[in-house]
Design a protein around this motif. Structure first.
Motif, PDB file in Angstrom:
ATOM      1  N   THR A 128       0.833  -1.240  -0.121  1.00 14.51           N
ATOM      2  CA  THR A 128       0.083  -0.051  -0.091  1.00 14.51           C
ATOM      3  C   THR A 128       0.948   1.288   0.073  1.00 14.51           C
ATOM      4  O   THR A 128       0.424   2.088  -0.730  1.00 14.51           O
ATOM      5  N   VAL A 129       1.858   1.295   0.908  1.00 19.07           N
ATOM      6  CA  VAL A 129       2.847   2.554   0.941  1.00 19.07           C
ATOM      7  C   VAL A 129       3.573   2.514  -0.350  1.00 19.07           C
ATOM      8  O   VAL A 129       3.777   3.517  -0.842  1.00 19.07           O
ATOM      9  N   ALA A 130       3.948   1.536  -0.985  1.00 16.63           N
ATOM     10  CA  ALA A 130       4.650   1.465  -2.224  1.00 16.63           C
ATOM     11  C   ALA A 130       3.815   2.087  -3.559  1.00 16.63           C
ATOM     12  O   ALA A 130       4.179   2.938  -4.027  1.00 16.63           O
ATOM     13  N   VAL A 131       2.533   1.802  -3.658  1.00 14.69           N
ATOM     14  CA  VAL A 131       1.750   2.489  -4.527  1.00 14.69           C
ATOM     15  C   VAL A 131       1.462   3.644  -4.136  1.00 14.69           C
ATOM     16  O   VAL A 131       1.510   4.710  -5.382  1.00 14.69           O
ATOM     17  N   ALA A 132       1.427   4.335  -3.015  1.00 18.26           N
ATOM     18  CA  ALA A 132       1.297   5.723  -2.338  1.00 18.26           C
ATOM     19  C   ALA A 132       2.297   6.454  -3.124  1.00 18.26           C
ATOM     20  O   ALA A 132       2.407   7.513  -3.504  1.00 18.26           O
ATOM     21  N   ALA A 133       3.624   6.000  -2.600  1.00 19.83           N
ATOM     22  CA  ALA A 133       5.020   6.579  -3.133  1.00 19.83           C
ATOM     23  C   ALA A 133       4.876   6.889  -4.503  1.00 19.83           C
ATOM     24  O   ALA A 133       5.402   7.814  -4.899  1.00 19.83           O
TER      25      ALA A 133
END
Length: 424
Positions: A128-133
């Motif tokens: 999830t964090v990866a996609v947001a980044a």
């Protein structure tokens, strides 16, 4: 040679806004990234006490690649990097294959950097964090390369400060040395080559300077100066950190470390620095991701101009002067891969594609004439042989995946030529 690059003077050209310092900063942002926080452990696992030999070999191959790329970039200052060089010097197929390997391989690199951000920042929700980044940094790139450079300056400064603190803590440690820095019986030729391939992944960011050929002021002078400065600075930083980590943890301890620099500072009695290292790793991965998206979108732009990718991706934003459609598509694909991929698989797959890309760059540089700024012949020769050697020394799964993807790209090129020949 029949493919004039779109330049700043043409209506759909990009703007030349970047000077020497900006170009060096982009290269540093791509190279001094998450690799130094994560690549040391697998390299030590592969080579043991021969890890520093692997680092030296990776640096030597990177130097040859950088020299070849710099001379070619001065000759062909257009977006696309080796896609353009291979096309102009070796023919359309080799340029296409370089561009295909770069776009596919570096898309995997983008996903790997995004997942690194997620793993350090919020391990339980890494995807999830990866996609947001990816979404956030794609928006930054969309708004203009100048804004990307400003953010990269901040990122590079933060990472260099963190690494300097780590180096001081490790080198001044009173803890007993955990192992010799010399080469022991645990080092094998195959292990050293595999370590070099893994560590090369962290050096490969200097290509980002060449792919921005249309956005650099006075590229024939700026790019050949920026690439060796960025590469040399990165090598010094990596060598100091690797020696310090080996001194504290030893080859076996470093190989077994899940977070090498965090564990090294704890072993050195500087546990208070571990959270700072964690933050540094996140910032470094963001810097690499920012520069990677920047480079992949420019190569996508160049390939779309020649209709090897959908021509609609060749558009340049009238206000921001960026390849906005290419950036949005690249960002979307990277977000999808980051949501589903495995970190180790992404890194191995990327390494093969990048090494193939640079093999074609060296082959292109070999064909330059002396009046075109050709480097000494042994440089592209060693670079090409070194790239192929390191590529096939990678883990077997990475080699098989890389060969399959390049074969698929070659088949797609051939199919396109057949369809074009039959079309009235």
């Amino acid at each position: 040679m029949g493919h004039p690059a779109t330049g700043a003077g043409m209506p759909d050209g990009l703007q030349r806004r970047l000077g020497l310092f900006d170009a060096v900063t982009i290269g540093l942002g791509a190279m001094i990234g998450a690799g130094i926080f994560s690549a040391l452990a697998p390299a030590a696992h592969a080579a043991g006490s021969g890890m520093m030999l692997g680092l030296a070999l990776a640096a030597a191959v990177a130097y040859c690649n950088a020299t070849s790329s710099a001379r070619l970039a001065a000759r062909y200052p257009a977006s696309g990097g080796t896609y353009v060089y291979g096309r102009e010097r070796l023919g359309e197929f080799w340029g296409y294959l370089a561009g295909w390997g770069f776009v596919v391989g570096k898309t995997a690199s983008c996903a790997a950097m995004a997942l690194t951000v997620g793993s350090y920042l919020w391990p339980g929700h890494a995807h999830t964090v990866a996609v947001a980044a990816v979404v956030a940094l794609t928006a930054v790139n969309y708004a203009g390369v100048h804004k990307s450079v400003l953010l990269t300056r901040v990122i590079v400064a933060v990472v260099l400060v963190v690494l300097a603190a780590v180096a001081v803590a490790l080198l001044n440690s009173t803890a007993p040395d955990s192992g010799s820095l010399g080469v022991g019986d645990d080092a094998t030729l195959g292990g050293v080559l595999q370590a070099a391939g893994l560590l090369f992944f962290a050096f490969a960011g200097y290509a980002r300077i060449a792919t921005l050929g249309e956005e650099v002021r006075n590229p024939s002078r700026t790019i050949p100066r920026a690439i060796p400065i960025a590469l040399g600075t990165t090598l010094v930083v990596y060598a100091v950190i690797a020696v310090a980590a080996l001194r504290v943890l030893g080859p076996m301890g470093l190989a077994d470390a899940s977070a090498p620099l965090s564990e090294a500072v704890r072993a050195a009695g500087a546990g208070w620095l571990a959270p700072v290292v964690r933050v540094g790793a996140v910032v470094a991965a963001l810097g690499s991701l920012l520069a990677l998206i920047l480079g992949v979108s420019r190569t996508t732009l160049a390939m779309a101009r020649d209709r090897h990718l959908p021509h609609v991706l060749a558009a340049v934003h009238p206000r921001f002067k960026t390849p906005h459609r290419a950036e949005l598509v690249v960002g979307g694909v990277v977000a999808l891969v980051a949501a589903t991929a495995d970190l180790r698989g992404a890194i191995g797959f990327s390494s093969f594609g990048v090494l193939a890309y640079y093999a074609i760059a060296n082959a292109s540089a070999w064909t330059l004439n002396p009046d075109e700024g050709r480097p000494a012949r042994f440089i592209p020769a060693l670079g090409m042989v070194g790239c192929l050697m390191l590529a096939f020394a990678l883990p077997l799964t990475s080699v098989i995946a890389g060969v399959c993807v390049l074969t698929f790209g070659a088949a797609a090129f051939a199919l396109r030529r057949v369809v074009a020949a039959r079309t009235p």
